[in-house]
Scaffold this motif. Structure first.
Motif, short mmCIF file in Angstrom:
data_model
loop_
_atom_site.label_atom_id
_atom_site.label_comp_id
_atom_site.label_asym_id
_atom_site.label_seq_id
_atom_site.Cartn_x
_atom_site.Cartn_y
_atom_site.Cartn_z
N UNK A 11 -19.66 7.21 116.16
CA UNK A 11 -19.95 8.48 115.52
C UNK A 11 -21.44 8.60 115.26
N UNK A 12 -21.98 9.82 115.16
CA UNK A 12 -23.39 9.98 114.83
C UNK A 12 -23.64 9.67 113.36
N UNK A 172 -24.73 -6.68 122.73
CA UNK A 172 -25.58 -5.51 122.93
C UNK A 172 -25.94 -4.86 121.61
N UNK A 173 -25.01 -4.81 120.68
CA UNK A 173 -25.29 -4.21 119.36
C UNK A 173 -26.19 -5.10 118.53
N UNK A 483 -29.77 3.93 115.04
CA UNK A 483 -29.60 2.60 115.60
C UNK A 483 -30.87 2.22 116.36
N UNK A 484 -31.24 0.96 116.28
CA UNK A 484 -32.46 0.51 116.93
C UNK A 484 -32.13 -0.18 118.26
N UNK A 485 -32.72 0.32 119.36
CA UNK A 485 -32.53 -0.31 120.66
C UNK A 485 -31.22 0.02 121.34
N UNK A 486 -30.51 1.05 120.86
CA UNK A 486 -29.24 1.44 121.46
C UNK A 486 -29.30 2.93 121.77
N UNK A 487 -28.90 3.30 122.97
CA UNK A 487 -28.91 4.68 123.42
C UNK A 487 -27.76 5.44 122.75
N UNK A 488 -28.09 6.26 121.76
CA UNK A 488 -27.06 6.96 121.01
C UNK A 488 -26.27 7.94 121.88
N UNK A 493 -21.16 9.35 124.39
CA UNK A 493 -20.40 9.69 125.60
C UNK A 493 -19.22 8.74 125.78
N UNK A 494 -19.43 7.46 125.47
CA UNK A 494 -18.34 6.50 125.57
C UNK A 494 -17.21 6.87 124.61
#
Length: 539
Positions: A11-12, A172-173, A483-488, A493-494
């Motif tokens: 979620x955003x 990844x997270x 989030x840092x370093x993660x494509x929101x 989309x996932x």
């Protein structure tokens, strides 16, 4: 039946405001001084330190001191000032499944778990990688730095692949994760397994055929196969600083004596411990009463399972004698209060557990009361429910857990429950820099209890929306709603894709049989509960 996998995600978050710098720590190799209004190093509310700061170097806590002293001693280290905030250990989610989607798409709503698990197998399998990635990012945004992945099967037929995919998501997270390798060797359709022939006879021929047709393996297989899987995962991922491993069993009714003892023995040899769900529901309790008339915990004790290396999860229907036995054996416990309420499983008796000196930790089971990963709100729920008591039996009148007991549920006790005692849940020199910063702006206000301490007001009011920074191993993973370093966009989309496929049927024949299956499951387990209650009342 045919099963397939599809992705999912998070979620955003809403950006917060009020910070003076935009320093990004990156991979945790930089040095940084974090200067909030208060530092709470551990679970002792009396240990609150005003005007202190934390020096982070090489991913660890290098010093905790008065802010001016730290700045004077390290003039070249960047300082991030965090006004109107408190810095404290990152929270620990001691039991979750790495499933980011809400309950509605993944199962038939908030049905009894024993029904939902089997009906879930009729749904399309989902890719554990995006599910774990999104669950982890949700937790990061809510101040959780460490989480236990309970290892429940997605039913793809490739359990090892499922765990490896989930591990990829956690890595990844950047969250610290304890990965459970779970296993069972009996009772996969219904329990007790001896009742299966009679159960199938009551079903329509078509449904009975669907349930008994050759199916994909749920877990790794035998105890030897489960141990071999643990060997491979540790060989491949044992060097990852944010990962550790543990065994899990979804319930004693699903494991034979041989399976239990083999897994417990290997866990002891490796020093990794065992995560065992017991009495999550009244159904679990009734089945165990049927299978083990002398008591399931007596059985586990005879097998040498009840040791400080064991964490008992749920325990909603524990008796006073069973609580005494757990205390005597030094067993830790984990409760998931929101999940238990939603699934109609009951209310865990935290008061008696705490009075017995049993360490209690909390988890969300990815089914918290508000369908999120907000452990602060779950703690408030747990503290309120701990006052539930049967006063008709003469008490005692359970009171709300103390501030120290509440903090321990999310820190020190949680670390012990997932095998990280002394390594997580506190801020001390040399410990990993796993921490969160809470804004105090939302906690203060006209209705603030001026007679209460800061920690009382924090535990009484704070929630995930107040988290403004999460750091793991010295790396900032979440800041101000981002989030840092993660494509929101990719993560979102996932999630959208997962929602599209999560309710698809694994076999076109299944949907017309869901209602029939649930009705027969309720009848089967309802009879077990009535019989167990009759035996209990006659004793």
């Amino acid at each position: 039946m045919t099963r397939s996998a599809f992705p999912a995600a998070a979620r955003p978050d809403t950006p917060l405001s009020g910070r003076e710098t935009d320093f990004d720590l990156g991979d945790g190799t930089e040095s940084l001084i974090l200067a909030p209004d208060y530092v709470l190093p551990g679970g002792d509310p009396e240990g609150l330190l005003p005007d202190f700061a934390v020096l982070v170097q090489d991913g660890k806590i290098a010093a905790i001191d008065i802010v001016t002293s730290l700045i004077d001693a390290h003039p070249d280290v960047p300082v991030e000032r965090l006004p109107d905030s408190i810095l404290m250990p990152g929270l620990i989610n001691a039991h979750q499944q790495g499933r980011a989607l809400t309950a509605a798409p993944l199962s038939p709503g908030d049905d009894l778990l024993d029904n939902a698990l089997l009906v879930r197998l009729a749904r399309t399998s989902l890719d554990p990688y995006p599910l774990a990635l999104v669950a982890a990012t949700d937790m990061l945004s809510q101040g959780i730095t460490t989480a236990l992945h309970a290892g429940a099967s997605q039913g793809t037929g490739d359990y090892e692949g499922e765990l490896r995919a989930a591990i990829r998501g956690y890595l990844e997270a950047g969250i610290r994760a304890v990965i459970c390798v779970a296993g069972i060797d009996q009772g996969q359709i219904i329990s007790p397994e001896a009742d299966l022939p009679g159960f199938l006879d009551r079903l329509s021929p078509e449904l009975a055929a669907l349930l008994t047709e050759p199916s994909l393996p749920t877990y790794a297989g035998s105890a030897a196969d489960t141990i071999a899987l643990m060997d491979r995962l540790i060989a491949d991922f044992g060097g990852e600083p944010t990962l550790s491993f543990r065994y899990a069993i979804p319930g004693p009714q699903y494991a034979s004596d041989g399976f239990l003892t083999a897994i417990a023995s290997d866990a002891k040899q490796r020093g990794i411990g065992l995560h065992l769900t017991v009495y999550e529901s009244q159904v679990d309790w009734a089945v165990c009463q049927t299978l083990y008339p002398d008591g399931v915990l007596v059985r586990l004790d005879r097998l040498g399972i009840l040791t400080p290396d064991l964490t008992l999860v749920q325990g909603v229907w524990l008796s006073p004698a069973e609580i005494e036995l757990l205390a005597a054996r030094g067993v830790s416990t984990v409760s998931t209060p929101g999940s238990n309420l939603r699934l109609r499983h009951g209310i865990a008796r935290l008061g008696p557990l705490l009075r017995a000196g049993i360490p209690v930790a909390l988890g969300t089971n990815n089914r918290a009361l508000a369908d999120d990963e907000d452990l602060l709100s779950e703690l408030r729920l747990a503290a309120g429910l701990a006052r539930v008591t049967d006063i008709s039996q003469g008490g005692p009148w359970d009171t709300r857990p103390t501030l120290t007991e509440q903090l321990a549920m999310l820190t020190d006790n949680a670390a012990r429950a997932i095998g990280l005692a002394g390594k997580s849940g506190h801020l001390s020199v040399g410990a990993p820099a796993d921490l969160m910063v809470l804004s105090l702006q939302g906690i203060e206000g006209p209705s603030l209890d001026l007679d209460a301490s800061l920690i009382e007001n924090l535990l009484g009011r704070a929630s995930a929306r107040d988290v403004c920074l999460t750091m793991i191993g010295g790396a900032i993973r979440y800041r101000e709603g981002e989030l840092q370093g993660i494509d929101r966009e990719r993560v979102s989309a996932l999630l959208r894709e997962a929602h599209t496929y999560s309710r698809a049927a694994a076999d076109p024949a299944w949907p017309e049989f869901w209602s029939e299956l649930r009705a027969h499951l309720r009848h089967h387990y309802g009879e077990k509960i009535k019989l167990a209650r009759h035996r209990q009342n006659s004793a």
